[in-house]
Design a protein around this motif. Structure first.
Motif, PDB file in Angstrom:
ATOM      1  N   LEU A   1      10.309  -3.892   1.187  1.00  0.00           N
ATOM      2  CA  LEU A   1      10.247  -3.261   2.508  1.00  0.00           C
ATOM      3  C   LEU A   1       9.365  -4.045   3.471  1.00  0.00           C
ATOM      4  O   LEU A   1       9.634  -4.088   4.677  1.00  0.00           O
ATOM      5  N   SER A   2       8.319  -4.658   2.954  1.00  0.00           N
ATOM      6  CA  SER A   2       7.405  -5.430   3.815  1.00  0.00           C
ATOM      7  C   SER A   2       7.887  -6.856   4.049  1.00  0.00           C
ATOM      8  O   SER A   2       7.212  -7.646   4.714  1.00  0.00           O
ATOM      9  N   GLU A   3       9.062  -7.194   3.504  1.00  0.00           N
ATOM     10  CA  GLU A   3       9.667  -8.524   3.671  1.00  0.00           C
ATOM     11  C   GLU A   3       8.703  -9.631   3.254  1.00  0.00           C
ATOM     12  O   GLU A   3       8.513 -10.631   3.944  1.00  0.00           O
TER      13      GLU A   3
ATOM     14  N   TYR B   1       4.520  -6.471  -8.579  1.00  0.00           N
ATOM     15  CA  TYR B   1       4.015  -7.838  -8.538  1.00  0.00           C
ATOM     16  C   TYR B   1       2.492  -7.764  -8.630  1.00  0.00           C
ATOM     17  O   TYR B   1       1.854  -6.967  -7.935  1.00  0.00           O
ATOM     18  N   THR B   2       1.898  -8.605  -9.471  1.00  0.00           N
ATOM     19  CA  THR B   2       0.447  -8.639  -9.603  1.00  0.00           C
ATOM     20  C   THR B   2      -0.060  -9.994  -9.116  1.00  0.00           C
ATOM     21  O   THR B   2       0.435 -11.044  -9.537  1.00  0.00           O
TER      22      THR B   2
ATOM     23  N   GLU C   1      -3.505  -7.999   4.556  1.00  0.00           N
ATOM     24  CA  GLU C   1      -3.453  -6.557   4.404  1.00  0.00           C
ATOM     25  C   GLU C   1      -3.851  -6.124   2.993  1.00  0.00           C
ATOM     26  O   GLU C   1      -4.479  -5.085   2.790  1.00  0.00           O
ATOM     27  N   LEU C   2      -3.528  -6.919   1.975  1.00  0.00           N
ATOM     28  CA  LEU C   2      -3.866  -6.570   0.589  1.00  0.00           C
ATOM     29  C   LEU C   2      -5.328  -6.826   0.270  1.00  0.00           C
ATOM     30  O   LEU C   2      -5.963  -6.088  -0.474  1.00  0.00           O
TER      31      LEU C   2
ATOM     32  N   GLU D   1      -2.031  -5.402  -6.648  1.00  0.00           N
ATOM     33  CA  GLU D   1      -0.685  -5.087  -7.136  1.00  0.00           C
ATOM     34  C   GLU D   1       0.170  -4.544  -6.007  1.00  0.00           C
ATOM     35  O   GLU D   1      -0.313  -3.755  -5.176  1.00  0.00           O
ATOM     36  N   VAL D   2       1.429  -4.980  -5.983  1.00  0.00           N
ATOM     37  CA  VAL D   2       2.389  -4.514  -4.990  1.00  0.00           C
ATOM     38  C   VAL D   2       3.638  -4.065  -5.724  1.00  0.00           C
ATOM     39  O   VAL D   2       4.156  -4.799  -6.587  1.00  0.00           O
ATOM     40  N   THR D   3       4.098  -2.877  -5.418  1.00  0.00           N
ATOM     41  CA  THR D   3       5.328  -2.418  -6.055  1.00  0.00           C
ATOM     42  C   THR D   3       6.499  -3.235  -5.551  1.00  0.00           C
ATOM     43  O   THR D   3       6.461  -3.793  -4.445  1.00  0.00           O
ATOM     44  N   SER D   4       7.548  -3.272  -6.344  1.00  0.00           N
ATOM     45  CA  SER D   4       8.737  -4.031  -5.947  1.00  0.00           C
ATOM     46  C   SER D   4       9.334  -3.480  -4.660  1.00  0.00           C
ATOM     47  O   SER D   4       9.830  -4.228  -3.802  1.00  0.00           O
TER      48      SER D   4
END
Length: 383
Positions: free
Chosen positions: A56-58, A344-345, A380-381, A48-51
């Protein structure tokens, strides 16, 4: 009384600080437990990544796409010109370099003077040519006179034959000297008029760029000394080195994709036009390719290149190579499962990959081409 108040005040402050420390530790523990609980809510293999982090990570989302992934033979080589477009300029006579103002990189046109040589011995040759020209005129008249006298039985045949021999001998010497002066770029016509010169001009045999210069002003050169080299770069070609085991797969007119490593990753195109018929001591064969029209590219003879000779054309499903993460020789991609305003999942999928060309990687595993995949940040994830 004052001492007593200060003492108990300090004790109170210390106690208050201890209570606050215990409180914050409890809050931190509770917060950590909440985060851990949230993480544990995600099934295995999902990320999961926050919006906010996504922005920020483009990061980007992409769809799989069909791209041409040709089967090819990788090789190396250089950019060169055919032998017919490479000219070596030699000194036509010995002497001292009188003028030489050109340098490597200068462009010259066919017939342009590239150097001049001073040779005083040429004056003697021109003088002899002038004398032979005058003798030839006299001997020609004498031959006509002897011929008439012989036909009228006024003189003996031997006098006529002698005049004929002297004329033919002088004519041959005259023709030979004329040819020799022409090779030295000295005008026989000017010499026959008495206009002598000790300077020989050297002319460019072809148009092109000067790639080598072997002379300096005032230096002495012997006849047939190499002065400079001129290359016509209008017909550049590729000269590739192909191993013996691969050469049977190569055919005329096959596509060649090549790049110059020192410039950038841009690929240019060429076509196979000639395959060598001899194997050298390194068990390799020379393969030559004609470069397609690349008006915006600047190629120079001698540039090192990396090339792929296309032996088979194929269209495959691919993703940007930045979307593929490698972990211990295993490859993964992240497919978007869900998206809302907060996060985002992604689902982690193991895939089998093929070649990588022009920034895209072939995906051999069957995947949903309508789905979206994370283009940047997958490694990275996953790790």
């Amino acid at each position: 009384m004052t001492t007593f108040n200060i003492k108990y005040t300090r004790q109170f402050i210390g106690l208050l600080g201890f209570i606050m420390l215990v409180f914050f530790q409890a809050c931190s523990k509770e917060s950590a437990e909440v985060v851990e609980e949230q993480k544990s809510e995600l099934p295995d293999g999902q990320e999961e990544v926050t919006s906010e982090q996504f922005k920020l990570s483009e990061m980007h989302l992409v769809h799989p796409e069909k791209r041409d992934f040709p089967a090819s033979i990788s090789t190396t080589g250089v950019i060169d010109v055919p032998p017919s477009d490479k000219s070596v300029v030699f000194a036509s006579t010995g002497g001292y370099i009188k003028t030489s103002n050109l340098m490597e990189g200068d462009f010259v046109r066919k017939g342009q003077v590239v150097a001049s040589i001073d040779n005083p011995e040429l004056v003697a040759m021109q003088q002899e040519y002038l004398e032979l020209t005058q003798d030839l005129n006299y001997l020609g008249s004498e031959l006509e006179r002897q011929k008439l006298m012989y036909e009228e039985k006024i003189t003996a045949k031997k006098n006529y034959l002698k005049a004929q021999s002297e004329y033919n001998t002088t004519k041959a010497r005259h023709a030979g000297l004329k040819k020799q002066l022409s090779l030295f770029n000295v005008s026989p016509t000017q010499a026959s008029r008495g206009n002598f010169s000790s300077t020989v001009n050297i002319y460019a045999p072809t148009s092109g760029y000067i790639t080598k210069v072997h002379i300096t002003k005032g230096s002495y050169v012997a006849p047939s000394t190499e002065i400079m080299e001129i290359v016509n770069s209008d017909n550049l070609q590729l000269e590739l080195t192909v191993y013996e085991k691969d050469v049977l797969q190569i055919k005329k007119d096959q596509r060649i994709l090549f790049k110059i490593p020192e410039m950038d990753a841009t690929y240019f195109e060429a076509k196979v036009h000639l395959i060598g018929q001899a194997i050298d001591e390194n068990r390799t064969v020379r393969v030559y390719g004609n470069i397609d029209d690349n008006r915006d590219a600047t190629f120079l003879p001698g540039m090192f290149i990396e090339a792929d000779i296309v032996t088979e054309e194929k269209s495959v499903i691919s993703l940007p190579e930045t979307a593929v993460a490698e972990m211990e020789n295993t490859y993964f991609v992240l497919r978007l499962n869900d998206k809302d305003a907060e996060a985002y999942t992604f689902e982690q999928l193991e895939v089998e990959v093929g070649d990588t060309k022009n920034g895209f990687t072939e995906i051999k595993t069957k995947i949903d081409t309508t789905a979206q995949f994370l283009d940047k940040g997958a490694y990275e994830l996953i790790q």
